[in-house]
Design an enzyme around this catalytic site. Structure first.
Site, PDB file in Angstrom:
ATOM      1  N   HIS A 107       7.888  24.001  49.756  1.00 54.77           N
ATOM      2  CA  HIS A 107       7.806  23.084  50.490  1.00 54.77           C
ATOM      3  C   HIS A 107       7.668  22.272  49.059  1.00 54.77           C
ATOM      4  CE1 HIS A 107       5.903  20.340  53.443  1.00 54.77           C
ATOM      5  NE2 HIS A 107       5.650  18.930  51.866  1.00 54.77           N
ATOM      6  N   ARG A 117       5.793  15.542  61.985  1.00 58.53           N
ATOM      7  CA  ARG A 117       3.663  15.906  61.311  1.00 58.53           C
ATOM      8  C   ARG A 117       4.295  14.654  59.900  1.00 58.53           C
ATOM      9  NH1 ARG A 117       1.390  15.775  56.899  1.00 58.53           N
ATOM     10  NH2 ARG A 117       2.447  18.162  56.623  1.00 58.53           N
ATOM     11  N   ASN A 144      10.353  14.237  52.055  1.00 64.14           N
ATOM     12  CA  ASN A 144      10.681  15.342  52.376  1.00 64.14           C
ATOM     13  C   ASN A 144      12.446  15.911  52.563  1.00 64.14           C
ATOM     14  OD1 ASN A 144       7.765  16.850  53.400  1.00 64.14           O
ATOM     15  ND2 ASN A 144       8.155  15.150  54.513  1.00 64.14           N
ATOM     16  N   CYS A 168       5.042  11.544  50.708  1.00 63.13           N
ATOM     17  CA  CYS A 168       3.556  11.776  50.186  1.00 63.13           C
ATOM     18  C   CYS A 168       3.168   9.874  50.282  1.00 63.13           C
ATOM     19  CB  CYS A 168       3.184  11.756  49.430  1.00 63.13           C
ATOM     20  SG  CYS A 168       1.116  12.547  48.930  1.00 63.13           S
ATOM     21  N   HIS A 226      10.326  18.091  47.712  1.00 63.20           N
ATOM     22  CA  HIS A 226      10.731  16.918  48.997  1.00 63.20           C
ATOM     23  C   HIS A 226      11.654  16.966  47.170  1.00 63.20           C
ATOM     24  CE1 HIS A 226       6.945  15.380  49.776  1.00 63.20           C
ATOM     25  NE2 HIS A 226       6.706  16.645  50.360  1.00 63.20           N
TER      26      HIS A 226
END
Lengths: 318, 318
Positions: B217, B15, B261, B250, B219
């Protein structure tokens, strides 16, 4: 969170970085990078290797590099060599370089055989000779370096007990020669360290010798390098090696394309953003890293090179 | 060292990864990657976005991807959407997807304005509508996502107090709608996290609410992602998002070329090498990462992709 107030970072990019590149790096480019790094606030820079040009052709120009760079006040410039021939070449630059020898021993015998063509007893004999030659030349022995301290591509896991045994070997060699050594560097030559292994090895060495100062030489081969550095900081380690832009790697590890040393600017970012002083100008360091990329002609591993510092965003946001 | 016994990793590569790529990614390639990831032992995979093709053309083929991949027993497949239109499209796949909504709020107002074209009150109104629409459709609200939880390229530092305020906003929206939410994800949307900031934000949320489960989450924008994950593990966090090969990033952060990520295989390596079970087959995961690189046609950030696992070296050494 109990972290140190400050750390000392030894920049190894010029020495470690260029020897692994396939193409020849121009002497002038090596000098330009050293000069750029000298302006970053670094206090220790390893600028080259006096090694056999037949084995490491990338350092055939060591003399020209040593002559060419501009020594900056307050910066210690060091170089590396492995034998009497190298020491003699280095001695020609004793006014410009801070000369010191290291007792380098691999905690993994298979790595020593591959990398140095010597098994354990052969390593010890070679280091005894090495120390004797340095004593005769009046060059100090600064530290013990434990290579493959966390694991080895040829031997697998390396236990903390093996690290302790290797440090003990190094201390014995120093003692026999009447040399006092207080510094030990644990080197993750092939990228096996995890925070847990760092804690185990540092803990085991400290348990045996409470007066040794431990430094960490970490690689980012598998993306764990900065996490391991953080664990080092948590344990109170205040001396780290790093290479600008993540230059370098171990030519004997057999993993082409894998990152080498942790990137200096990523280590500085970790420290400074947590309030640990490095004395470094990270933006100048990133510029030096970009110069290193232009010199080698391909992308280097550092993520911080591409993303820039947080300070730049803070200024824009303010 | 007191680390968790096991963690759950949500794979977001399919995704997050493809929407940032400049060129179109073939539907068949997306499906191939999802199918490869399904064979890695992952329990949760986010497979796509039902978003406006005008804004995110890379997901115009969401329906075709959802139809095309082969759902594997024991794997929860999820998707993302931001409004009623997206929800309706997702509902067509309720037999194949685990549908759930998220209350997504940015802890940085300037980021929300840039990324979502909404200020704080606008965000809250939009999320109230979003929750209402989900309630009407019988789709659960699974968690609160705090974007920019550690810092923001447009606002600078984000305080733990701001994170707490944002979680409180999210919980208030849930409560008003009669929904119970126990999960909070702290997202480092732009790579500002350090271990110290992770500890501060997680600590502040836990101090206020001792019954919330916190996920991270992270990065790897500046190379600090795995160190932050390690700090999360130390704090007992057991839920992480990651993207195979370090796919993604992003698109609104304004840093082309910077990693996105954290790479799933680097996180798995960190965990498994420290004895924390992930349930994942890291070698299959590395193969999936190499497939992702072939699909996007350029190198992805993961170091572990190039260096391989330690297990392979252990086998060779044995």
């Amino acid at each position: 969170m109990d972290l140190p107030d400050s750390v000392v970072i030894t920049e190894e990019g010029p020495r470690e970085g260029f020897q692994i590149e396939p193409g020849p790096i121009a002497t002038a480019d090596k000098i330009a990078l050293i000069d750029a790094l000298s302006a970053c606030g670094l206090r220790r820079i390893q600028v080259g290797s006096f090694v056999n040009p037949k084995h490491v052709p990338g350092w055939a120009d060591a003399e020209a590099v040593m002559e060419g760079f501009t020594a900056r006040e307050g910066v210690e410039y060091s170089a590396l060599w492995f034998n009497e021939g190298g020491l003699k070449r280095a001695l020609a630059f004793e006014n410009k370089l801070t000369l010191a020898g290291f007792i380098s021993l691999s905690a993994s015998e298979p790595f020593a055989i591959r990398n140095l063509n010597r098994e354990r007893l052969g390593q010890l004999d070679a280091m005894r000779d090495y120390v004797r030659v340095h004593r005769q030349a009046g060059v100090p022995i600064a530290k013990i370096i434990v290579m493959a301290a966390f694991g080895c591509n040829f031997a697998g896991d390396v236990s903390p007990a093996k690290v302790v045994e290797t440090v003990a070997d190094g201390l014995a060699i120093a003692r026999e020669a009447g040399v006092e050594v207080r510094d030990v560097s644990l080197a993750d030559s092939m990228g096996w360290a995890t925070p847990r292994r760092v804690a185990a090895a540092v803990g085991a060495v400290r348990e045996r010798w409470d007066d040794l100062r431990i430094a960490l030489h970490l690689h980012d081969t598998r993306g764990q390098g900065i996490a391991c550095a953080y664990e080092g900081l948590r344990l109170g380690v205040t001396a780290f090696d790093a290479a600008v832009a993540g230059l370098g790697g171990c030519p004997f590890a057999g993993q082409p394309g894998a990152p080498g040393n942790i990137a200096t600017e990523e280590l500085v970012l970790l420290c400074e953003e947590m309030g640990i002083s490095t004395g470094l100008d990270i933006e100048a360091l990133i510029e030096a890293g970009r110069l290193a990329e232009r010199i080698v002609g391909h992308r280097l591993p550092s993520a911080a090179l591409r993303s820039g510092t947080l300070a730049a965003f803070r200024r824009r946001a303010a």
